[in-house]
Design an enzyme around this catalytic site. Structure first.
Site, PDB file in Angstrom:
ATOM      1  N   HIS A   1      11.548  45.239  55.476  1.00  0.00           N
ATOM      2  CA  HIS A   1      12.040  45.602  56.814  1.00  0.00           C
ATOM      3  C   HIS A   1      11.554  46.992  57.176  1.00  0.00           C
ATOM      4  O   HIS A   1      10.943  47.674  56.363  1.00  0.00           O
ATOM      5  CB  HIS A   1      13.562  45.451  56.916  1.00  0.00           C
ATOM      6  CG  HIS A   1      14.367  46.385  56.084  1.00  0.00           C
ATOM      7  ND1 HIS A   1      14.345  46.391  54.716  1.00  0.00           N
ATOM      8  CD2 HIS A   1      15.249  47.377  56.440  1.00  0.00           C
ATOM      9  CE1 HIS A   1      15.188  47.313  54.257  1.00  0.00           C
ATOM     10  NE2 HIS A   1      15.737  47.929  55.277  1.00  0.00           N
TER      11      HIS A   1
ATOM     12  N   HIS B   1      12.917  49.966  58.023  1.00  0.00           N
ATOM     13  CA  HIS B   1      13.558  51.265  57.777  1.00  0.00           C
ATOM     14  C   HIS B   1      12.629  52.210  57.007  1.00  0.00           C
ATOM     15  O   HIS B   1      11.873  51.786  56.140  1.00  0.00           O
ATOM     16  CB  HIS B   1      14.879  51.080  57.023  1.00  0.00           C
ATOM     17  CG  HIS B   1      15.992  50.572  57.902  1.00  0.00           C
ATOM     18  ND1 HIS B   1      17.100  49.915  57.415  1.00  0.00           N
ATOM     19  CD2 HIS B   1      16.156  50.651  59.255  1.00  0.00           C
ATOM     20  CE1 HIS B   1      17.901  49.605  58.434  1.00  0.00           C
ATOM     21  NE2 HIS B   1      17.350  50.032  59.545  1.00  0.00           N
TER      22      HIS B   1
ATOM     23  N   ASP C   1      13.045  54.260  54.666  1.00  0.00           N
ATOM     24  CA  ASP C   1      13.120  54.310  53.199  1.00  0.00           C
ATOM     25  C   ASP C   1      12.504  53.047  52.567  1.00  0.00           C
ATOM     26  O   ASP C   1      12.628  52.829  51.356  1.00  0.00           O
ATOM     27  CB  ASP C   1      14.560  54.532  52.718  1.00  0.00           C
ATOM     28  CG  ASP C   1      15.504  53.406  53.106  1.00  0.00           C
ATOM     29  OD1 ASP C   1      15.452  52.940  54.254  1.00  0.00           O
ATOM     30  OD2 ASP C   1      16.298  52.991  52.239  1.00  0.00           O
ATOM     31  N   HIS C   2      11.812  52.246  53.391  1.00  0.00           N
ATOM     32  CA  HIS C   2      11.101  51.056  52.882  1.00  0.00           C
ATOM     33  C   HIS C   2       9.640  51.035  53.327  1.00  0.00           C
ATOM     34  O   HIS C   2       8.830  50.305  52.763  1.00  0.00           O
ATOM     35  CB  HIS C   2      11.811  49.776  53.350  1.00  0.00           C
ATOM     36  CG  HIS C   2      13.223  49.712  52.844  1.00  0.00           C
ATOM     37  ND1 HIS C   2      13.598  48.904  51.802  1.00  0.00           N
ATOM     38  CD2 HIS C   2      14.332  50.415  53.196  1.00  0.00           C
ATOM     39  CE1 HIS C   2      14.889  49.112  51.545  1.00  0.00           C
ATOM     40  NE2 HIS C   2      15.351  50.022  52.381  1.00  0.00           N
TER      41      HIS C   2
ATOM     42  N   HIS D   1      20.880  42.801  58.306  1.00  0.00           N
ATOM     43  CA  HIS D   1      20.763  44.261  58.121  1.00  0.00           C
ATOM     44  C   HIS D   1      19.895  44.824  59.241  1.00  0.00           C
ATOM     45  O   HIS D   1      20.261  45.793  59.905  1.00  0.00           O
ATOM     46  CB  HIS D   1      20.165  44.528  56.743  1.00  0.00           C
ATOM     47  CG  HIS D   1      19.904  45.976  56.437  1.00  0.00           C
ATOM     48  ND1 HIS D   1      20.922  46.885  56.282  1.00  0.00           N
ATOM     49  CD2 HIS D   1      18.753  46.652  56.260  1.00  0.00           C
ATOM     50  CE1 HIS D   1      20.383  48.076  56.008  1.00  0.00           C
ATOM     51  NE2 HIS D   1      19.080  47.963  55.999  1.00  0.00           N
TER      52      HIS D   1
ATOM     53  N   ASP E   1      17.150  45.156  51.593  1.00  0.00           N
ATOM     54  CA  ASP E   1      18.538  45.571  51.812  1.00  0.00           C
ATOM     55  C   ASP E   1      19.405  44.408  52.283  1.00  0.00           C
ATOM     56  O   ASP E   1      20.377  44.597  53.015  1.00  0.00           O
ATOM     57  CB  ASP E   1      18.616  46.703  52.851  1.00  0.00           C
ATOM     58  CG  ASP E   1      18.059  48.014  52.326  1.00  0.00           C
ATOM     59  OD1 ASP E   1      17.679  48.071  51.144  1.00  0.00           O
ATOM     60  OD2 ASP E   1      17.992  48.977  53.111  1.00  0.00           O
TER      61      ASP E   1
ATOM     62  N   HIS F   1      18.150  49.165  46.413  1.00  0.00           N
ATOM     63  CA  HIS F   1      19.005  50.338  46.191  1.00  0.00           C
ATOM     64  C   HIS F   1      19.892  50.158  44.968  1.00  0.00           C
ATOM     65  O   HIS F   1      20.335  49.042  44.660  1.00  0.00           O
ATOM     66  CB  HIS F   1      19.927  50.600  47.399  1.00  0.00           C
ATOM     67  CG  HIS F   1      19.203  51.060  48.619  1.00  0.00           C
ATOM     68  ND1 HIS F   1      18.911  52.390  48.850  1.00  0.00           N
ATOM     69  CD2 HIS F   1      18.706  50.377  49.679  1.00  0.00           C
ATOM     70  CE1 HIS F   1      18.268  52.499  50.010  1.00  0.00           C
ATOM     71  NE2 HIS F   1      18.130  51.284  50.531  1.00  0.00           N
TER      72      HIS F   1
END
Ligand code: ZN
Ligand code: FE
Length: 256
Positions: free
Chosen positions: A57, A59, A61-62, A115, A134, A172
């Site tokens: 996805h 985001h 942090d990805h 998400h 996530d 995570h």
């Protein structure tokens, strides 16, 4: 030997980035590269050359490492068709039911909105590996930033038919806080109680609790257990629709 060799790279506060390597063809993917430096270090240490980025996805942090890794290595970026406009540098769009080949390993792609609206998961059947970003965490699930409880229940149900031994490579290390919450909604669940002892011991030593397995999640994860009678009783929704139970558990977790 498994179809893929997988290496786990802990980055930022609690993210896991993964390298997945086909030993026969030498193709190597990084899944959800939040950052660049630790990925290049891990590649160097393993002696692997990056050929692909797989994004679950959009985001940061990805996908934070996408453009720099692509510039550095010329790798191909594979991501969700439904979110192509938000995936930096995307080359190949995939969606529900598609197959994607990494060397000799085949991934089945699932659309798993909830998400985010464009979230996907990659299931490598021959490697018993599910990269779910996530969507599903150990004893938890992703927050519903862009989706409804009904969507997330449907998304998680796509994993129902996958083998129990499937390893859950989530993005995570949220396990300990997820487990503390899980115990509040299903305190009588022995599998959960026992798992938390193991998790606490591992975390005290800084050992990852990821990957888990789908069998473990089915036994302990409250977001996969909305039909549990004990869980329904704890949240005061005995016999309710499982989407309503899921929604209540998610609501409670959001303020835990
Ligand atoms: Zn996310
Ligand atoms: Fe994340």
């Amino acid at each position: 030997m498994s179809e893929l060799e997988i290496k786990q790279i802990p980055v930022l506060n609690d993210n896991y980035v993964y390298l997945a390597h086909c030993p026969e063809t030498k193709q190597t993917a990084v899944v959800d590269p939040a950052v660049v430096g630790p990925v290049l270090d891990a590649l160097k240490e393993a002696g692997w050359t990056l050929t692909h980025i797989l994004n679950t996805h959009h985001h940061g942090d990805h996908t934070g490492g996408n453009l720099e890794l692509k510039a550095e290595t010329g790798c191909t970026i594979v991501g969700p068709r439904a979110d192509r406009d938000r995936i930096p540098g995307i080359d190949i769009e995939v969606g529900d039911g598609d197959s994607y080949q990494l060397g000799n390993a085949t991934a089945t792609v699932f659309d798993v909105p909830g998400h985010t609206r464009g979230h996907i998961a990659f299931w490598f059947k021959g490697a018993d590996a599910l990269f779910c970003g996530d969507t599903l965490f150990v004893m938890g699930c992703g927050r519903l930033f862009e989706g409804t409880p009904a969507q997330m229940v449907n998304s998680l149900s796509k994993f129902d038919d996958l083998p129990g031994e499937t390893r859950v490579y989530c993005a995570h290390e949220y396990t300990q806080s997820n487990g503390r919450f899980a115990l509040t909604v299903e305190p009588q669940n022995d599998a959960l109680v026992n798992l938390m002892k193991d998790v606490d011991a591992k975390r005290a030593k800084g050992i990852p609790t990821v990957p888990s397995t789908l069998a473990q999640e089915r036994a302990t994860n409250p977001f996969l257990r909305p039909s549990s009678a004990d869980l329904q009783a704890t949240v005061g929704l005995v016999g309710a629709d499982i989407v309503d139970v899921f929604a209540e558990v998610r609501r409670l977790k959001d303020s835990f």
